[in-house]
Write a protein that holds these residues in place. Structure first.
Motif, mmCIF file in Angstrom:
data_model
loop_
_atom_site.group_PDB
_atom_site.id
_atom_site.type_symbol
_atom_site.label_atom_id
_atom_site.label_comp_id
_atom_site.label_asym_id
_atom_site.label_seq_id
_atom_site.Cartn_x
_atom_site.Cartn_y
_atom_site.Cartn_z
ATOM 1 N N PHE A 5 -4.185 12.947 10.668
ATOM 2 C CA PHE A 5 -3.334 12.050 9.887
ATOM 3 C C PHE A 5 -1.988 12.733 9.672
ATOM 4 N N PRO A 6 -0.928 12.207 10.250
ATOM 5 C CA PRO A 6 0.370 12.902 10.172
ATOM 6 C C PRO A 6 1.020 12.765 8.792
ATOM 7 N N ASP A 7 1.670 13.829 8.376
ATOM 8 C CA ASP A 7 2.416 13.782 7.117
ATOM 9 C C ASP A 7 3.533 12.762 7.191
ATOM 10 N N SER A 8 4.068 12.539 8.394
ATOM 11 C CA SER A 8 5.146 11.560 8.551
ATOM 12 C C SER A 8 4.693 10.173 8.122
ATOM 13 N N LEU A 9 3.442 9.825 8.348
ATOM 14 C CA LEU A 9 2.944 8.512 7.941
ATOM 15 C C LEU A 9 2.839 8.424 6.422
ATOM 16 N N ASN A 10 2.403 9.500 5.789
ATOM 17 C CA ASN A 10 2.374 9.518 4.320
ATOM 18 C C ASN A 10 3.770 9.305 3.749
ATOM 19 N N ARG A 11 4.748 9.988 4.328
ATOM 20 C CA ARG A 11 6.122 9.858 3.852
ATOM 21 C C ARG A 11 6.653 8.456 4.096
ATOM 22 N N ALA A 12 6.319 7.896 5.241
ATOM 23 C CA ALA A 12 6.766 6.539 5.539
ATOM 24 C C ALA A 12 6.148 5.533 4.576
ATOM 25 N N ARG A 13 4.869 5.709 4.275
ATOM 26 C CA ARG A 13 4.205 4.809 3.324
ATOM 27 C C ARG A 13 4.836 4.875 1.948
ATOM 28 N N ARG A 14 5.146 6.086 1.508
ATOM 29 C CA ARG A 14 5.763 6.230 0.181
ATOM 30 C C ARG A 14 7.154 5.603 0.166
ATOM 31 N N ALA A 15 7.896 5.780 1.261
ATOM 32 C CA ALA A 15 9.243 5.213 1.326
ATOM 33 C C ALA A 15 9.193 3.688 1.309
ATOM 34 N N VAL A 16 8.225 3.110 2.012
ATOM 35 C CA VAL A 16 8.079 1.659 2.024
ATOM 36 C C VAL A 16 7.620 1.151 0.656
ATOM 37 N N GLU A 17 6.724 1.881 0.030
ATOM 38 C CA GLU A 17 6.217 1.475 -1.281
ATOM 39 C C GLU A 17 7.350 1.303 -2.285
ATOM 40 N N ALA A 18 8.396 2.124 -2.141
ATOM 41 C CA ALA A 18 9.503 2.081 -3.099
ATOM 42 C C ALA A 18 10.408 0.872 -2.913
ATOM 43 N N VAL A 19 10.310 0.194 -1.769
ATOM 44 C CA VAL A 19 11.267 -0.894 -1.506
ATOM 45 C C VAL A 19 10.607 -2.250 -1.263
ATOM 46 N N VAL A 20 9.286 -2.281 -1.062
ATOM 47 C CA VAL A 20 8.629 -3.558 -0.808
ATOM 48 C C VAL A 20 8.632 -4.410 -2.079
ATOM 49 N N ASP A 21 8.725 -5.731 -1.931
ATOM 50 C CA ASP A 21 8.694 -6.630 -3.079
ATOM 51 C C ASP A 21 7.286 -6.613 -3.672
ATOM 52 N N PRO A 22 7.119 -6.162 -4.919
ATOM 53 C CA PRO A 22 5.768 -6.034 -5.475
ATOM 54 C C PRO A 22 5.107 -7.368 -5.788
ATOM 55 N N ALA A 23 5.877 -8.437 -5.822
ATOM 56 C CA ALA A 23 5.297 -9.716 -6.230
ATOM 57 C C ALA A 23 5.584 -10.843 -5.246
ATOM 58 N N GLY A 24 6.043 -10.502 -4.045
ATOM 59 C CA GLY A 24 6.385 -11.551 -3.096
ATOM 60 C C GLY A 24 6.231 -11.079 -1.668
ATOM 61 N N LEU A 25 6.930 -11.790 -0.765
ATOM 62 C CA LEU A 25 6.819 -11.516 0.663
ATOM 63 C C LEU A 25 7.972 -10.645 1.140
ATOM 64 N N THR A 26 7.627 -9.594 1.860
ATOM 65 C CA THR A 26 8.598 -8.730 2.516
ATOM 66 C C THR A 26 8.362 -8.822 4.017
ATOM 67 N N GLY A 126 10.726 -17.707 3.067
ATOM 68 C CA GLY A 126 10.857 -17.491 1.636
ATOM 69 C C GLY A 126 10.745 -16.035 1.235
ATOM 70 N N ALA A 127 10.810 -15.126 2.218
ATOM 71 C CA ALA A 127 10.744 -13.693 1.912
ATOM 72 C C ALA A 127 11.979 -13.270 1.138
ATOM 73 N N SER A 128 11.797 -12.321 0.235
ATOM 74 C CA SER A 128 12.912 -11.845 -0.580
ATOM 75 C C SER A 128 13.578 -10.614 -0.002
ATOM 76 N N ARG A 129 12.858 -9.905 0.866
ATOM 77 C CA ARG A 129 13.385 -8.653 1.414
ATOM 78 C C ARG A 129 13.004 -8.524 2.874
ATOM 79 N N MET A 130 13.827 -7.757 3.597
ATOM 80 C CA MET A 130 13.512 -7.441 4.981
ATOM 81 C C MET A 130 13.717 -5.950 5.189
ATOM 82 N N LEU A 131 12.729 -5.316 5.826
ATOM 83 C CA LEU A 131 12.783 -3.887 6.095
ATOM 84 C C LEU A 131 13.289 -3.655 7.511
#
Length: 340
Positions: A5-26, A126-131
């Protein structure tokens, strides 16, 4: 899937977690390349989680077909299949109407068409954000391109981490790390031949200039350039905020219809870094587009009362002039629509 399991994936997950819409569609913008597939892998971890602050979050994806490559239809289909295997929903595909006759060049025309499709995807779903999957390597390339053009602080700030509905969570990861994430997930990224095509300036920076600088100057040149972008972004944000306050203070009641006026002496006293930004804000407020460095310099010369009073032609069918002694606008910098 690779067992390690690469550390890069952990870092990517944390980075995405900080910007994804917690209550809607991203939505994840995916081209099928390593960077965007790695982003999709990280984002899929947060799609409809069973508990926690992102339990209501949903993550889908959009694939934009630029129709510039003979295999673009197959590339789009492959990308959609791989995204489906990650469990993202909804998945949509949109064509990008690239204008081949655009005077801005093929890269800029493709970017314009791509962002038009992105906005269509946001509206349709109807998504509020795009990554978006820009990486540290993209940031380093952008800084070098800004340096080559002799641009200012805002351009040296590179690719913004956030603008409007768009978020770029992978700016802290390298392109090699996104390839590592794809290998771990068992995905096969598409290798866009345009990325190595020397006809494109960005491709030459990527394949020739950056490797040369890394070999001859510093092995960490990408990290250094990305750090420069971060510092420049913070500096630019501060200067722009200061300029907005000065602009608001200097802006006077309009004279004739369509005029924008500012006190000449007060504008001249402002520090150059603020003064140029205030002039740019004034041009945009008058309905024009952001002026070039050369046009800004020409307007600045109007502030010196011994020189020409203008007019100076500006982008967006505007002109600037200094009110003469016989004019009711004496002592003012005036920006007005051009008559022709």
């Amino acid at each position: 899937m690779s067992p390690r399991f690469p550390d890069s994936l952990n870092r990517a997950r944390r980075a995405v977690e900080a910007v994804v819409d917690p209550a809607g569609l991203t939505l994840v913008a995916c081209s099928g390349g390593a960077d965007s597939l790695a982003l999709a892998v990280a984002a899929a971890f947060h799609h409809q989680r069973s508990s926690g602050p992102l339990a209501q979050a949903r993550v889908g994806a959009v694939v934009v077909d630029h129709q510039l490559h003979p295999d673009s239809e197959a590339v789009t289909a492959t990308a959609l299949r791989q995204l489906e295997s990650l469990g993202l929903e909804p998945l949509i595909s949109l064509p990008a109407a690239v204008d081949p006759s655009s005077r801005t060049g093929p890269e800029a025309a493709a970017r314009t068409a791509r962002y038009t499709a992105f906005k269509q995807a946001l509206a349709r779903t109807g998504a509020s954000r795009m990554l978006l999957a820009h990486t540290q390597d993209d940031q380093a390339e952008q800084v070098l391109l800004g340096l080559a053009r002799g641009s200012g602080t805002r351009t040296l700030a590179g690719i913004p981490a956030e603008r409007g509905p768009f978020r770029r969570p992978l700016l802290g990861l390298s392109r090699a790390e996104t390839e590592e994430i794809c290998a771990h997930a068992g995905l096969t990224p598409w290798q866009d031949p345009a990325n190595a095509d020397p006809r494109y300036l960005r491709s030459r920076v990527r394949t020739r200039i950056l490797p040369f600088l890394q070999a001859e100057l510093s092995g960490s040149i990408r990290e250094s350039l990305a750090r420069t972008a971060q510092i420049a972004a913070e500096d630019a944000a501060y200067l722009e905020q200061e300029a907005k306050q000065v602009f608001a203070a200097l802006l006077e009641d309009p004279g004739a219809e369509g005029q924008l006026r500012m006190d000449l002496a007060a504008l001249h006293r402002a520090p150059p870094a603020i003064r140029r930004r205030v002039i740019a804000l004034a041009v945009v407020a008058a309905g024009g587009s952001a002026p070039s460095f050369e046009r800004l310099g020409a307007v600045e010369k109007l502030l010196v009362t011994e020189g020409s009073a203008g007019p100076v032609e500006l982008e967006g069918h505007l002109s600037a002039h200094r009110g003469t002694r016989e004019s009711p606008d004496y002592g003012k910098l005036v920006i007005v629509p051009r008559l022709n």
